[in-house]
Design an enzyme around this catalytic site. Sequence first.
Site, PDB file in Angstrom:
ATOM      1  N   ASN A   4       0.485  -0.467   6.291  1.00 39.00           N
ATOM      2  CA  ASN A   4       0.977  -1.257   4.888  1.00 39.00           C
ATOM      3  C   ASN A   4       1.474  -2.689   5.303  1.00 39.00           C
ATOM      4  O   ASN A   4       2.059  -2.187   6.249  1.00 39.00           O
ATOM      5  CB  ASN A   4       1.885  -0.553   4.301  1.00 39.00           C
ATOM      6  CG  ASN A   4       2.191  -1.370   3.107  1.00 39.00           C
ATOM      7  OD1 ASN A   4       2.370  -1.893   2.478  1.00 39.00           O
ATOM      8  ND2 ASN A   4       3.706  -0.823   2.997  1.00 39.00           N
ATOM      9  N   GLY A   5       1.274  -3.956   4.939  1.00 40.80           N
ATOM     10  CA  GLY A   5       2.066  -4.782   5.838  1.00 40.80           C
ATOM     11  C   GLY A   5       0.451  -5.555   5.851  1.00 40.80           C
ATOM     12  O   GLY A   5      -0.607  -5.584   5.832  1.00 40.80           O
ATOM     13  N   LYS A  63       5.004  -9.790 -19.141  1.00 43.48           N
ATOM     14  CA  LYS A  63       4.272  -8.434 -20.021  1.00 43.48           C
ATOM     15  C   LYS A  63       3.349  -8.451 -20.512  1.00 43.48           C
ATOM     16  O   LYS A  63       2.156  -7.259 -20.128  1.00 43.48           O
ATOM     17  CB  LYS A  63       5.460  -7.578 -20.968  1.00 43.48           C
ATOM     18  CG  LYS A  63       6.758  -6.534 -20.140  1.00 43.48           C
ATOM     19  CD  LYS A  63       6.915  -5.611 -19.576  1.00 43.48           C
ATOM     20  CE  LYS A  63       6.586  -5.831 -18.162  1.00 43.48           C
ATOM     21  NZ  LYS A  63       7.678  -6.839 -17.134  1.00 43.48           N
ATOM     22  N   HIS A  92       8.974 -31.590 -26.028  1.00 41.04           N
ATOM     23  CA  HIS A  92       8.835 -32.262 -24.745  1.00 41.04           C
ATOM     24  C   HIS A  92       8.061 -31.927 -24.143  1.00 41.04           C
ATOM     25  O   HIS A  92       7.223 -31.983 -23.342  1.00 41.04           O
ATOM     26  CB  HIS A  92       9.855 -32.473 -23.948  1.00 41.04           C
ATOM     27  CG  HIS A  92      12.051 -32.057 -24.222  1.00 41.04           C
ATOM     28  ND1 HIS A  92      11.892 -33.042 -24.218  1.00 41.04           N
ATOM     29  CD2 HIS A  92      12.348 -31.229 -25.069  1.00 41.04           C
ATOM     30  CE1 HIS A  92      13.359 -33.754 -25.365  1.00 41.04           C
ATOM     31  NE2 HIS A  92      13.627 -32.466 -25.196  1.00 41.04           N
ATOM     32  N   CYS A 100       0.651  -1.226   0.237  1.00 42.32           N
ATOM     33  CA  CYS A 100       0.170  -0.057   0.500  1.00 42.32           C
ATOM     34  C   CYS A 100       1.219   0.859  -0.006  1.00 42.32           C
ATOM     35  O   CYS A 100       1.732   0.914   0.556  1.00 42.32           O
ATOM     36  CB  CYS A 100      -0.890  -0.248   1.298  1.00 42.32           C
ATOM     37  SG  CYS A 100      -1.665  -1.964   1.402  1.00 42.32           S
ATOM     38  N   GLU A 153       0.645  -9.328 -17.618  1.00 46.88           N
ATOM     39  CA  GLU A 153       0.217  -8.041 -16.923  1.00 46.88           C
ATOM     40  C   GLU A 153      -0.537  -6.764 -17.255  1.00 46.88           C
ATOM     41  O   GLU A 153      -1.272  -6.971 -16.533  1.00 46.88           O
ATOM     42  CB  GLU A 153       1.686  -7.417 -16.236  1.00 46.88           C
ATOM     43  CG  GLU A 153       2.964  -8.311 -15.149  1.00 46.88           C
ATOM     44  CD  GLU A 153       3.716  -7.687 -14.755  1.00 46.88           C
ATOM     45  OE1 GLU A 153       4.829  -7.584 -15.751  1.00 46.88           O
ATOM     46  OE2 GLU A 153       3.491  -7.461 -13.521  1.00 46.88           O
ATOM     47  N   LYS A 187       2.940  -2.426  -7.107  1.00 43.92           N
ATOM     48  CA  LYS A 187       4.282  -2.438  -7.688  1.00 43.92           C
ATOM     49  C   LYS A 187       5.324  -2.605  -7.173  1.00 43.92           C
ATOM     50  O   LYS A 187       5.848  -3.968  -8.085  1.00 43.92           O
ATOM     51  CB  LYS A 187       4.830  -0.833  -7.542  1.00 43.92           C
ATOM     52  CG  LYS A 187       5.911  -0.489  -8.061  1.00 43.92           C
ATOM     53  CD  LYS A 187       5.751  -0.931 -10.023  1.00 43.92           C
ATOM     54  CE  LYS A 187       7.463  -0.054 -10.586  1.00 43.92           C
ATOM     55  NZ  LYS A 187       7.864  -0.776 -11.723  1.00 43.92           N
ATOM     56  N   ARG A 216       1.269   1.874  -5.784  1.00 44.53           N
ATOM     57  CA  ARG A 216       1.730   0.745  -5.053  1.00 44.53           C
ATOM     58  C   ARG A 216       0.256  -0.104  -4.794  1.00 44.53           C
ATOM     59  O   ARG A 216       0.201  -1.240  -3.892  1.00 44.53           O
ATOM     60  CB  ARG A 216       1.966   1.602  -3.785  1.00 44.53           C
ATOM     61  CG  ARG A 216       3.281   2.339  -3.656  1.00 44.53           C
ATOM     62  CD  ARG A 216       3.981   2.657  -2.757  1.00 44.53           C
ATOM     63  NE  ARG A 216       4.333   1.765  -1.640  1.00 44.53           N
ATOM     64  CZ  ARG A 216       5.570   1.183  -1.750  1.00 44.53           C
ATOM     65  NH1 ARG A 216       6.759   1.655  -1.660  1.00 44.53           N
ATOM     66  NH2 ARG A 216       5.620  -0.059  -0.128  1.00 44.53           N
ATOM     67  N   GLU A 242      10.209 -12.953 -19.872  1.00 42.93           N
ATOM     68  CA  GLU A 242       9.707 -11.126 -19.947  1.00 42.93           C
ATOM     69  C   GLU A 242       8.731 -11.266 -20.769  1.00 42.93           C
ATOM     70  O   GLU A 242       7.879 -10.612 -20.293  1.00 42.93           O
ATOM     71  CB  GLU A 242      11.086 -10.777 -19.282  1.00 42.93           C
ATOM     72  CG  GLU A 242      10.399  -9.287 -19.990  1.00 42.93           C
ATOM     73  CD  GLU A 242      10.496  -9.135 -18.044  1.00 42.93           C
ATOM     74  OE1 GLU A 242      10.143  -9.539 -17.345  1.00 42.93           O
ATOM     75  OE2 GLU A 242       9.971  -7.629 -18.231  1.00 42.93           O
ATOM     76  N   TRP A 291      -3.721  -1.740  -1.524  1.00 47.28           N
ATOM     77  CA  TRP A 291      -3.205  -3.125  -1.996  1.00 47.28           C
ATOM     78  C   TRP A 291      -4.259  -4.147  -1.235  1.00 47.28           C
ATOM     79  O   TRP A 291      -3.384  -4.296  -0.170  1.00 47.28           O
ATOM     80  CB  TRP A 291      -2.034  -3.534  -2.357  1.00 47.28           C
ATOM     81  CG  TRP A 291      -2.372  -4.638  -3.278  1.00 47.28           C
ATOM     82  CD1 TRP A 291      -2.771  -4.853  -4.721  1.00 47.28           C
ATOM     83  CD2 TRP A 291      -1.823  -5.996  -3.722  1.00 47.28           C
ATOM     84  NE1 TRP A 291      -2.223  -6.116  -5.657  1.00 47.28           N
ATOM     85  CE2 TRP A 291      -1.782  -6.722  -4.425  1.00 47.28           C
ATOM     86  CE3 TRP A 291      -1.798  -6.349  -2.073  1.00 47.28           C
ATOM     87  CZ2 TRP A 291      -1.492  -8.052  -4.345  1.00 47.28           C
ATOM     88  CZ3 TRP A 291      -1.216  -8.078  -2.509  1.00 47.28           C
ATOM     89  CH2 TRP A 291      -1.474  -8.658  -3.131  1.00 47.28           C
TER      90      TRP A 291
HETATM   91  O1  M6R Z   1      10.744  -4.685  -6.681  1.00 48.03           O
HETATM   92  P1  M6R Z   1      11.370  -5.693  -7.562  1.00 48.03           P
HETATM   93  O2  M6R Z   1      12.487  -5.630  -7.831  1.00 48.03           O
HETATM   94  O3  M6R Z   1      11.928  -7.051  -5.880  1.00 48.03           O
HETATM   95  O4  M6R Z   1       9.687  -6.233  -7.551  1.00 48.03           O
HETATM   96  C1  M6R Z   1      10.002  -7.774  -8.688  1.00 48.03           C
HETATM   97  C2  M6R Z   1       8.452  -8.489  -9.038  1.00 48.03           C
HETATM   98  O5  M6R Z   1       7.466  -8.215  -8.256  1.00 48.03           O
HETATM   99  C3  M6R Z   1       8.598  -7.381 -10.265  1.00 48.03           C
HETATM  100  O6  M6R Z   1       9.543  -7.561 -11.130  1.00 48.03           O
HETATM  101  C4  M6R Z   1       7.270  -8.261 -10.935  1.00 48.03           C
HETATM  102  O7  M6R Z   1       7.126  -9.144 -11.658  1.00 48.03           O
HETATM  103  C5  M6R Z   1       6.465  -7.051 -12.178  1.00 48.03           C
HETATM  104  N1  M6R Z   1       5.255  -6.467 -11.650  1.00 48.03           N
HETATM  105  C6  M6R Z   1       6.758  -7.127 -13.313  1.00 48.03           C
HETATM  106  O8  M6R Z   1       6.758  -6.207 -14.376  1.00 48.03           O
END
Ligand code: M6R
Length: 630
Positions: free
Chosen positions: A109-110, A503, A522, A2, A506, A625, A35, A499, A83
């Site tokens: 937050n937490g 993307k 396989h 958060c 996400e 984030k 966040r 990756e 969040w």
């Molecule tokens: O802040 P961080 O690099 O530790 O975050 C790691 C992952 O949570 C972050 O890379 C996440 O997978 C992103 N949403 C990717 O786009």
Amino acid sequence: MCGIVGYVGRPDGHGNAGHSALDVVLEGLRRLEYRGYDSAGVAVVADGVISSRKKSGKLSNLLAELEARPLPETVTGIGHTRWATHGGPTDQNAHPHLSDGGKLALIHNGIIENFAELKRELMAKGVTFASETDTEVAAALLGDIFRTKLNGDVSDGGLTRAMQLACQRLEGAFTLLAVHADQPDVVVAARRNSPLVVGLGEGENFLGSDVSGFIDYTRRAVELGQDQIVTITADSVDITDFYGAPAEGKEYHVDWDPASAEKGGFSSFMAKEINDQPDAVGQTLLGRSDINGKLTLDEIRIDPELLKQVNKIIVLACGTAAYAGTVAKYAIENWCRIPTEVELAHEFRYRDPILDANTLVVSISQSGETMDTLMAVRYAREQGAKTISICNTNGSTIPRESDAVLYTHAGPEIAVASTKAFLAQITAAYLLGLYLAQLRGNIFSGQIKDVLADLNKIPAKIQSILDNSGPLRELARSMKDEKSVLFLGRHVGYPVALEGALKLKEIAYIHAEGFAAGELKHGPIALIDEGQPVFVVVPSPRGRDSLHAKVVSNIQEVRARGARTLVIAEEGDEAVKAYAEHVFYVPETPTLLMPLLTTVPLQIFALELASAKGYDVDQPRNLAKSVTVE
Ligand code: M6R
């Protein structure tokens, strides 16, 4: 996960302190919304009364609510963007949560791990709860301590003392911020395992989950330690531990300006950040070698003799950062000849890993606050390993708790989907690999110079990919109704494929899978059907020729089964043309450095496709984030 903001200014408006608490808090929430955006809420203290508003959904819903039901002008306030963990994203579960008969407001937050036990205890005392959150339990506990243990006496610490006592009972990870109607000029905060930074002003002080919470007002920040409580007024910042012993924070200057955290004319932060990548890589490379071309990583304060004895490297990270780590493995093993493992941080400490004083643990994290990564780093240190953090966020927890840090200089990354941080992480990992190789004498200094020269050419090459992305964008828009896209890669192209798929998942909510191209036969090849789009990341034909030939064979295999093949290849690679429906070329570059280029078209593809679907690419559903809970 958060976002949290707190503010206290002087009631008489002296100095710079003529700000309205609500304006400061809302501006902070706007910047911290990345966040979490399941709900937002604020509370202010005015005329001895707490007033609050909260709304599920994005910050815009809260703004509409404030328009309809304004809050009083005042100089003390807190704000939260959520969040959701405990309890769905409803108005009721939104923060702030109130207690002490509506006189105390708290945001969090937490995760409070022992909330159920505390809730039972409080309910036995007659406390009732309106939400499903763990946060409301923390608010009730704090209110109960303030009222029944301290008799509401504000002369001896009041809310600060109550926070200390409450924190002694709480388990888990938390940043808490509280205001009380009886102490109208104070915000009290606590942190354990969750981020919190203090902003120092003139006649005003700030609190934020990170510095973007107050960057419009001050660049002077104070880092807090673990298990600390901070009490801010307009003119003071007092830090203690959970038992009241005075503690010191570490002041630092924030060196990025607010404009770098704005969209700068782009339609989204993600678009801007993809465009920032030449700079992100360039800045990360800047100032890393001396006049003789020798690599100098001044931040690595681990005794070089110890680094020479390293016989195993473990890279720990999550999500995109873990893919950067996988790219790093190829480079580090190639240059340093040290066995390198990459492990998802959340899996690491639960499998009894083998590590000792000769193990170097390299964590990679954009935010420096990812709880899984932090816990894994702590575990590694406990086992005696040396830890280096590759991180983009100055003063964050993971670098602070590591033996050394190599900062990436990508600038603030706001979009939830990571782009420029990924390229900067790979760049930093290359630097680390080269540095270790230099130290251990694995490769000649001439070779290091050559790799550095190749790296320094990367920003211009990324720029040329960005400048020539028209056809790729067009293709992405035409594919907005696809249900599934597959990604294949081999060697360093494999993490790039992963990756690319991440993307797309996400931000476009499309089923996407990345595979090692060799794994295809396989099993995954069974997924190929008539018209199935498959991106293939092809290695350089100038590299190991068997590698290139094998991937070209993989393209043919999927095409023979009806796939539409979309190929990312190096300029001049004519061999792929015959088997590709579309080829997107990237400039020539040594094989190990290719991920810095081949990733970019996949980012652009995901961005363009998600935008064509009308999605909010900066704030994709269900995500936040930084993942600051385990
Ligand atoms: O802040 P961080 O690099 O530790 O975050 C790691 C992952 O949570 C972050 O890379 C996440 O997978 C992103 N949403 C990717 O786009």
